[in-house]
Design a protein around this motif. Sequence first.
Motif, PDB file in Angstrom:
ATOM      1  N   LYS A  50       0.830  -1.211   0.000  1.00  0.00           N
ATOM      2  CA  LYS A  50       0.000   0.000   0.000  1.00  0.00           C
ATOM      3  C   LYS A  50       0.864   1.261   0.000  1.00  0.00           C
ATOM      4  O   LYS A  50       0.507   2.282  -0.614  1.00  0.00           O
ATOM      5  N   LEU A  51       2.010   1.209   0.680  1.00  0.00           N
ATOM      6  CA  LEU A  51       2.911   2.364   0.681  1.00  0.00           C
ATOM      7  C   LEU A  51       3.468   2.622  -0.721  1.00  0.00           C
ATOM      8  O   LEU A  51       3.593   3.778  -1.158  1.00  0.00           O
ATOM      9  N   VAL A  52       3.831   1.535  -1.421  1.00  0.00           N
ATOM     10  CA  VAL A  52       4.321   1.695  -2.800  1.00  0.00           C
ATOM     11  C   VAL A  52       3.227   2.288  -3.692  1.00  0.00           C
ATOM     12  O   VAL A  52       3.499   3.145  -4.547  1.00  0.00           O
ATOM     13  N   ASP A  53       1.991   1.852  -3.511  1.00  0.00           N
ATOM     14  CA  ASP A  53       0.885   2.413  -4.298  1.00  0.00           C
ATOM     15  C   ASP A  53       0.709   3.904  -4.018  1.00  0.00           C
ATOM     16  O   ASP A  53       0.468   4.702  -4.933  1.00  0.00           O
ATOM     17  N   CYS A  54       0.820   4.282  -2.756  1.00  0.00           N
ATOM     18  CA  CYS A  54       0.721   5.709  -2.399  1.00  0.00           C
ATOM     19  C   CYS A  54       1.832   6.506  -3.066  1.00  0.00           C
ATOM     20  O   CYS A  54       1.625   7.630  -3.549  1.00  0.00           O
ATOM     21  N   LEU A  55       3.031   5.920  -3.097  1.00  0.00           N
ATOM     22  CA  LEU A  55       4.176   6.595  -3.700  1.00  0.00           C
ATOM     23  C   LEU A  55       3.918   6.852  -5.182  1.00  0.00           C
ATOM     24  O   LEU A  55       4.243   7.926  -5.709  1.00  0.00           O
TER      25      LEU A  55
ATOM     26  N   GLU B 226       7.159  -6.148  -5.613  1.00  0.00           N
ATOM     27  CA  GLU B 226       7.173  -4.903  -4.838  1.00  0.00           C
ATOM     28  C   GLU B 226       8.532  -4.212  -4.966  1.00  0.00           C
ATOM     29  O   GLU B 226       8.614  -2.986  -5.088  1.00  0.00           O
ATOM     30  N   ARG B 227       9.618  -5.033  -4.982  1.00  0.00           N
ATOM     31  CA  ARG B 227      10.957  -4.466  -5.110  1.00  0.00           C
ATOM     32  C   ARG B 227      11.112  -3.765  -6.456  1.00  0.00           C
ATOM     33  O   ARG B 227      11.607  -2.642  -6.527  1.00  0.00           O
ATOM     34  N   GLU B 228      10.739  -4.449  -7.547  1.00  0.00           N
ATOM     35  CA  GLU B 228      10.892  -3.857  -8.890  1.00  0.00           C
ATOM     36  C   GLU B 228      10.029  -2.614  -9.050  1.00  0.00           C
ATOM     37  O   GLU B 228      10.454  -1.611  -9.646  1.00  0.00           O
ATOM     38  N   SER B 229       8.816  -2.670  -8.545  1.00  0.00           N
ATOM     39  CA  SER B 229       7.922  -1.514  -8.655  1.00  0.00           C
ATOM     40  C   SER B 229       8.481  -0.319  -7.888  1.00  0.00           C
ATOM     41  O   SER B 229       8.456   0.825  -8.372  1.00  0.00           O
ATOM     42  N   LEU B 230       9.034  -0.563  -6.708  1.00  0.00           N
ATOM     43  CA  LEU B 230       9.593   0.523  -5.902  1.00  0.00           C
ATOM     44  C   LEU B 230      10.829   1.108  -6.566  1.00  0.00           C
ATOM     45  O   LEU B 230      11.013   2.337  -6.598  1.00  0.00           O
ATOM     46  N   LEU B 231      11.694   0.266  -7.125  1.00  0.00           N
ATOM     47  CA  LEU B 231      12.889   0.763  -7.813  1.00  0.00           C
ATOM     48  C   LEU B 231      12.520   1.630  -9.013  1.00  0.00           C
ATOM     49  O   LEU B 231      13.151   2.672  -9.275  1.00  0.00           O
ATOM     50  N   GLU B 232      11.496   1.217  -9.755  1.00  0.00           N
ATOM     51  CA  GLU B 232      11.071   1.964 -10.930  1.00  0.00           C
ATOM     52  C   GLU B 232      10.582   3.358 -10.545  1.00  0.00           C
ATOM     53  O   GLU B 232      10.940   4.364 -11.178  1.00  0.00           O
ATOM     54  N   VAL B 233       9.774   3.429  -9.497  1.00  0.00           N
ATOM     55  CA  VAL B 233       9.235   4.729  -9.069  1.00  0.00           C
ATOM     56  C   VAL B 233      10.353   5.621  -8.554  1.00  0.00           C
ATOM     57  O   VAL B 233      10.430   6.817  -8.886  1.00  0.00           O
TER      58      VAL B 233
ATOM     59  N   THR C   2      19.686  -0.108  -0.729  1.00  0.00           N
ATOM     60  CA  THR C   2      19.244  -1.352  -0.081  1.00  0.00           C
ATOM     61  C   THR C   2      18.597  -2.297  -1.083  1.00  0.00           C
ATOM     62  O   THR C   2      18.775  -3.523  -1.012  1.00  0.00           O
ATOM     63  N   LEU C   3      17.844  -1.746  -2.046  1.00  0.00           N
ATOM     64  CA  LEU C   3      17.048  -2.576  -2.952  1.00  0.00           C
ATOM     65  C   LEU C   3      17.853  -3.122  -4.121  1.00  0.00           C
ATOM     66  O   LEU C   3      17.548  -4.208  -4.642  1.00  0.00           O
ATOM     67  N   GLN C   4      18.896  -2.400  -4.584  1.00  0.00           N
ATOM     68  CA  GLN C   4      19.639  -2.836  -5.761  1.00  0.00           C
ATOM     69  C   GLN C   4      20.575  -4.002  -5.418  1.00  0.00           C
ATOM     70  O   GLN C   4      21.111  -4.052  -4.303  1.00  0.00           O
ATOM     71  N   PRO C   5      20.780  -4.889  -6.367  1.00  0.00           N
ATOM     72  CA  PRO C   5      21.752  -5.987  -6.164  1.00  0.00           C
ATOM     73  C   PRO C   5      23.142  -5.417  -5.928  1.00  0.00           C
ATOM     74  O   PRO C   5      23.464  -4.317  -6.365  1.00  0.00           O
ATOM     75  N   PRO C   6      24.028  -6.173  -5.279  1.00  0.00           N
ATOM     76  CA  PRO C   6      25.365  -5.671  -4.942  1.00  0.00           C
ATOM     77  C   PRO C   6      26.150  -5.208  -6.150  1.00  0.00           C
ATOM     78  O   PRO C   6      26.872  -4.222  -6.084  1.00  0.00           O
TER      79      PRO C   6
END
Length: 835
Positions: free
Chosen positions: A740-745, A779-786, A827-831
């Motif tokens: 829901k937080l990602v949707d709000c973003l 959720e990870r991919e969607s957050l990175l895109e935004v 934090t979200l991106q691969p090393p």
Amino acid sequence: MASMDRKHEVCSPFIPRRNAVRKTSAEIVSEARRSLRVHSTQRPFTPRDGHRQLFGKSTVCSDRESRPPSTFSLHAQNFDAPDSRPGSGTRLSPLDHKPKFPVHCDVEDPFKAFPKTPSAPLEVKKGVRGTRARLLRAGSLTTLSPVEGHKDMKERLNPGSAQKQPSAKRLPSTDHTEVRSGPHNPGLRRTASESRIQQPGVDSGLRLTESTAGRRTEQGNGFDTTSTEEDAESLVWNNMIAPRLQQLESVVAGSSSEGSVDRLCDLCDGLHGTLAEADMLGRRCKRRSGILRTLFRLVDLNSARLNLHIAKLCLALCVSGNNLLNICKLIFQISRSESNDVLFQNNSHTIIDSFLGILNNEDVSSSGEALLYCVGTLKFLSGNSAILRLLLDKNCVGVAQKLIQRLCTAEGTNFTIAGHILVQLTATLRNLADHPDSRPIFISFSILSELCVVLRHHRKDPDICTNISRIYSKLSSYSECRLALAQTPNCYQLFLELLNKHHQKQDLVVRLLFTLGNLTAKSDEARWQLFQCEGCMDTLLQLYDAYQRRDGSPHTQPQRGPPSHSEPQAPPVKVQQDEDVLVKLVRVLANMCIHPAVGPALATHTACIQLLMETLELRCVQESEELLVNVAATINNLSFYQEESSVFRRSQLTMAKLMLKLVLCSSMDAMLEATCAYGNLSRSKDVRDFIMQNNVHQFVVTLLDSKSTEMCISACGVLTNLAQDPPNRASLSVEGAIAKLVDCLRDFGPGDWQLVGQVCQALWNMISGGSEKLLDTQERESLLEVLTTYLDEEEALKWIENEDMRDFHRACWELEFLPVAHKLMKTLQPPDQTA
């Protein structure tokens, strides 16, 4: 705060000021973090008094028996025929003037050569009999026919039949001094000398008779025109005025039908016009007492329309003393019936003008009661929207201001009648304040400041105080009027003194509190000035305690028999009125908390905190929604000032428990305020544990689905604090908080960077410290895109449509969003990508 005055009714203090020095991003965001809420409320309702009376049923005047009555009877016998002013009781000193005696005196009658005064009766010759003698008798009404009178007067003034008679319109005045208009007839002003100026060699059309040929003036080279002028006035009287008076009397004697009333109104208008053309209005007509006697007799016909015509003519004749009082009473009596308003609209250019002239010129000590009924009439008429507009156009507000200044200087026996007049005058001004065009007029005449002077002089009179409080509560809703009132010296101290003195008069108290709430809603200076007043908090909290209900649930009536599914009964009127006082009072406290020096003082005030918590405990949302919303807003504002030893800090858990019913209720306003307060209270570990143990977090997560940005920001604030405790993160994730937080973003981000910053902070607390595994792949991919899109400044800020908010959103993007976004990306991106 200046821009807030122009933009928002419910406002936040972080809106940027329009000043030359641009704030830094840190300063702007610092204001945002101290975001406090200002609440509006409904203006107290003023019911319209259906009965037009001088003093309504709700008045609490202590001297009821001494107040002038609203109901009385008027007859012809109540008027004084001579229409002379009552004696002042002061003995006049003798004149210094010593008259010169004529050189040649008649031995038989030494006084015969003295010129007669203008008021002396015409000498009746021994040979004159019958109607002629009655005509020349002073003060009598002639019964001579127009033809005979004209012929006889023509022969007397001009023995030569070929001479031309002067026009009645150009007849000279009978006074040798300047003739001024009366106080009720502005604009009629001329001098007698102007009417007697003649061109050299031009025949005036008048010839001297034997009685005037021998009379010389004091200089010896001119004629005494006294007798000639008297003859001229008699000519007008006989030919133009007396016939109309005879017609009036004959119509009265003939019938009392509606048709006769129409005829009498026409005759009164005709008489008025005749007197005006002959320049005999005011006190210039020596036989005006005869006219007045005839007019007074018509009052007994008891026709409102006719009486208004009579009153109009009597005021034009400048009645005074008892007759002026009775004419004002007569007009007041007519105005008591709303159906007669149309009569005043049709005669507005004479009656209203005359009344405003009376208010301008009459003295309180000699004509106080007449002024009272005059203002009482204007109070009734100002309740009519059409007449109200006329009163504004005729400068009624300016006249009222001058009258207020005169009334405030009244002392002794005049103080009481001045108070009665002020009750009517302040009620009239309250009616005038309803018109939007009145506001600039009130300000230009400094009416708001003048009314404060009235309050200081008549603070013991609850009727005057209540009327003025109604004016203030109406006008303080507008910024220009708030500014004018706030600039009045010591107005805050005066309001507090009135609240102390009249604390039991609910309708006065609630309006003064509403006015204080309006003043403190927009101005930090007003908040500080009010707080600095002597006894401010003591007065407000004593009122709070007095109006706090502690009798369980007085709204709910005990049920008998099986429970009913019908609508709940409305609470008693008295209960509603008392609660309205608390609504306005708590709003004042909430507004005062916004000041950075006042807020900490209230947060440490034990009595204040205890009263707020007591209200939360005693009231239910269904019956006291607005009050509880204001209490929650006050607690939310106070929660920003949590000193280590403050009573507020020690009471946080109790407050959280008491406000739980607001979070779970159906009222969106109550829910929003309680969630905002939880956002600050949840900084306490005890409060966070209480929220999780009572599953309040489940409800907070559902608020993220709201389309209201305010609701989402409040929910994010609570989730941000709850996510500080690692055990809580899993519970929040199970409820779908991250998704829901990602949707709000995604949904709110481009247009509200304050919300984006708060969402990112909540997400960071949710997934930091090794909790990123709570995110699934989608959720990870969607957050990175935004986040990648929002990191482009040009792309991020192009969605901001409100130019006034651009600096604020840029600051939020820089300081609220960027630091957290970079941490999230890391934090979200691969090393390999992070490196």
